[in-house]
Write an enzyme that holds these catalytic residues in place. Structure first.
Site, short mmCIF file in Angstrom:
data_model
loop_
_atom_site.label_atom_id
_atom_site.label_comp_id
_atom_site.label_asym_id
_atom_site.label_seq_id
_atom_site.Cartn_x
_atom_site.Cartn_y
_atom_site.Cartn_z
N MET A 74 19.51 -34.74 19.98
CA MET A 74 19.10 -35.84 19.14
C MET A 74 20.05 -36.06 17.96
O MET A 74 20.28 -37.18 17.53
CB MET A 74 17.68 -35.59 18.62
CG MET A 74 17.13 -36.72 17.76
SD MET A 74 15.45 -36.39 17.18
CE MET A 74 15.73 -35.06 16.02
N ASP A 77 7.93 -26.79 20.12
CA ASP A 77 9.24 -26.44 20.68
C ASP A 77 9.73 -25.13 20.09
O ASP A 77 10.90 -24.98 19.74
CB ASP A 77 10.25 -27.56 20.40
CG ASP A 77 11.52 -27.42 21.25
OD1 ASP A 77 11.45 -26.77 22.31
OD2 ASP A 77 12.57 -27.94 20.84
N VAL A 126 24.72 -31.47 13.58
CA VAL A 126 24.50 -30.77 12.32
C VAL A 126 25.85 -30.36 11.73
O VAL A 126 26.71 -29.84 12.44
CB VAL A 126 23.60 -29.53 12.52
CG1 VAL A 126 23.31 -28.87 11.18
CG2 VAL A 126 22.30 -29.91 13.21
N LYS A 161 21.89 -33.04 8.86
CA LYS A 161 21.52 -33.37 10.24
C LYS A 161 21.64 -34.87 10.39
O LYS A 161 20.90 -35.64 9.78
CB LYS A 161 20.09 -32.90 10.51
CG LYS A 161 19.72 -32.85 11.98
CD LYS A 161 18.41 -32.11 12.17
CE LYS A 161 18.12 -31.84 13.63
NZ LYS A 161 16.87 -31.05 13.80
#
Length: 670
Positions: free
Chosen positions: A22, A134, A25, A40
């Site tokens: 997604m 997660d 970083v 991020k």
């Protein structure tokens, strides 16, 4: 995102830390607060995806709500040129997955300590009704001190939102996915507990319990196969510790721990002698009431069968109709007199009355005992607190202080609590007395001989004991990273909290293509030097081209090939000289360096290092390195401009023997 790009005029990108599905970083430096942060940044190809943007924003919202020492902190949220980004705490270290690979096998106590930190963080999230969904070692960071921090709440969802996983869509990593999530059911707090059990399994065995060629095959194993025994992998693992894994990873969520706190409380006592010989955990038999997905034809058949069963059981009671009864009495016959059951069986009646009274007495006694039983409470965590603060915290839990024992400790500050007995999170009766062990201060220990050992491991161990550790690289025939020498004499008695040790570390014999360091901050230069096994000497001077506290020149210059272990001189800017109208003063400060006789050492000399900070030197670099065999008188030169304050520190055999952090021209020696 390229290095040196400044995001929103504040966060200067240093380098990439990693790429995800997604976001990417980056390590960045906060120019306002002068600290390293992690940025991020949403990936370019996902910036027009509304679902991804919502998930990214959800992570920011979830992380903002959670403040905990073992959850990565969120500092800032922003957008620049369509780029959405989060600014988070930078954790210098590695993720738990790599930590397990590099350090396996982990000591059992360390496994429990790391899991306790993770569980306390997840408990905080659950208290805010946030499920991570997660949890996996890749989302748990371990810093250089061994502390765990959970990150990536990108798919965490509040319980108030819809958490049903869509058909054929599984969020999270399949190796740590709970059976109910794999089946497409709603994620609950018990789903996180299942993932925590798999993480504990991996910390104990070094691998995940289920492997397969496809994600589907692994998901099938999660709700079809039993978790392999960790004791089959290592018979030294206590049964109590394996039971924590088994209960956390039970197939039915109802068999798992009700809360993360319950799992933590159970885990903390697994190495206790009182739990030796514990039976293997077996899930309760909850009957064949597990929710199953059946075809519509089977569901219809089940409903019909249920209806037929109900019809069979609903038998109407026949009415007493003399006209339809085959055995109706004759019209002239008289009914026979009936005796009541109690008159026919007087002895049985008395037995039933006595038995009922006995049951009532037993029930009343049970209720009385339950009401009179003292209430239970949990022992709060008091380690690290002062005795006064610990006493107040215990009082809030209706507990008091029992005996107080004082012992020496290099890990806990003087007059602070080392531990409590019973330990934190243990369940005890209210008004119980809790015994405390208080630190009476640090104690001297014998310093070891670390020559030829691996520097990174030695540094980790010594820092944990309270030492300040520095390194100096040198070209050597030894393997890169091995210790060549140390400036604290082996077997000498030292105080960890007051001892600085400098190791000379082998840089091997390789060459490094030197980077152009101009325009860099001191922390960035030190990080680069450490990664490439180079030594840095900082000097300070005025520069009209470079702003204050950033480098403006170096020697050798960037682009040169230098041998690993070489020393690079970097000049740091004090700003423009044209802005300073104050005079520069040069003077000397004299001091005496005492000679130390070490009974345990055959060496008669002392190793002395002098550090100074003024207009042209920094306290990070050694100004002078000398060896003495008797008491010495030193003259230390200073150059200070205006109201600048100088500093000096003298370290003898790794111990600070003299220090002045506020040197002015008034300290000049005549």
């Amino acid at each position: 995102m390229t290095p040196n790009y400044t995001l929103s005029g504040r966060y200067r990108i240093v380098r990439s830390l990693g790429e995800g599905g997604m976001a990417n970083v980056y390590l960045a430096h906060d120019l306002i607060l002068d600290r390293d942060v992690a940025v991020k940044l949403l990936r370019l190809d996902l910036r027009d995806d509304p679902k991804t943007i919502k998930r990214f924003q959800r992570e920011a919202l979830a992380t903002t709500e959670l403040v905990h020492p073992h959850i990565v902190s969120l500092y800032d949220v922003g957008e620049e040129n369509g780029m959405q980004y989060l600014v988070m705490e930078y954790v210098k270290g590695m993720d738990l997955k790599n930590y397990i690979k590099e350090n396996f096998p982990l000591p059992l106590q360390q496994v429990i300590d790391i899991m306790e930190q993770i569980l306390s963080a997840v408990a905080t999230a659950h208290a805010h009704n946030i499920i991570h969904r997660d949890l996996k070692p890749q989302n748990i960071l371990i810093d250089e001190q061994g502390n765990a921090k959970i990150t990536d709440f990108g798919i965490a969802v509040a319980l108030s939102e819809h958490t049903m996983t869509q058909t054929n869509t599984i969020l999270g990593s399949v190796h740590y996915l709970s059976p109910e999530q794999a089946r497409g059911s709603m994620a609950t707090k018990q789903s996180d507990i299942y993932s925590l059990g798999i993480i504990l399994y991996e910390m104990l065995t070094g691998s995940v319990p289920f492997k397969g060629e496809t994600a589907v095959s692994i998901a099938l194993k999660h709700f079809q196969n039993d978790i392999p025994s960790v004791r089959d992998f290592d018979s030294k693992i206590p049964q109590a510790l394996e039971n924590v894994v088994l209960q956390a990873t039970a197939k039915d969520p109802r068999d798992r721990y009700p809360t993360v706190e319950d799992m933590a409380n159970d885990l903390l006592t697994t190495l206790s002698a009182t739990r030796v010989g514990e039976n293997r955990f077996e899930p309760a038999d909850l009957g064949n009431d597990e929710t199953k997905i059946m075809p519509s034809a089977q569901i219809a058949a089940a409903i019909d069968a249920h209806r037929q069963t109900e019809a069979t059981q609903a038998i109407p009671k026949p009415e007493a109709d003399a006209s339809t009864s085959d055995e109706a009495p004759a019209a002239n016959s008289e009914p026979l007199p009936k005796r009541s059951w109690s008159k026919r069986h007087p002895f049985r009646r008395k037995l039933i009355i006595i038995f009922s009274i006995g049951l009532l007495l037993i029930a009343a006694l049970g209720v009385g005992l339950e009401l009179s039983r003292p209430k239970q409470t949990s022992v709060p965590r008091v380690s690290g607190l002062t005795q006064s603060a610990a006493t107040k915290l215990l009082a809030k839990h209706n507990l008091s202080v029992g005996t107080v024992k004082r012992v020496k400790s290099n890990a806990v500050a003087k007059n602070h609590v080392i531990k409590s007995v019973p330990g934190s999170h243990r369940s005890v009766q209210e008004r119980s007395r809790i015994n405390l062990t208080i630190s009476s201060g640090a104690k001297k220990i014998s310093f070891g001989n670390y020559v030829n050992e691996t520097y990174t491991q030695v540094r980790r161990d010594l820092v944990a004991e309270g030492f300040t550790v520095k390194e100096h690289y040198s070209t050597s025939s030894l393997a890169s990273g091995q210790i060549i020498s140390q400036d604290v004499v082996a077997s000498s008695a030292v105080m960890p909290s007051k001892t600085t040790v400098t190791f000379t570390v082998s840089a091997g014999s390789r060459y490094v293509g030197l980077k152009d360091l101009t325009g860099e901050s001191k922390s960035d230069i030190l990080d680069y030097a450490k990664a490439n096994q180079l030594n840095i000497i900082f000097k300070r001077g005025y520069s009209d081209e470079q702003k204050r506290n950033y480098s403006y020149s170096q020697s050798p210059e960037g682009g040169a090939d230098v041998r690993a272990g070489s020393t690079i001189t970097v000049n740091m800017s004090k700003g423009s000289q044209s802005t300073s109208n104050t005079a520069t003063k040069s003077f000397y400060v004299k001091t005496t360096v005492p000679y130390q006789t070490l009974a345990s050492s055959t060496t008669q000399s002392n190793d002395v290092k002098v550090y100074i900070q003024d207009d042209t030197h920094t306290l990070d670099s050694v100004y002078r390195d000398l060896t003495i065999t008797r008491e010495n008188r030193l003259s230390i030169p200073f150059q200070l401009t205006g109201k600048q304050v100088g500093q000096y520190r003298i370290v003898c055999n790794g111990v600070v023997v003299d220090e002045n952090l506020k040197v002015t021209s008034r300290d000049a020696s005549n």
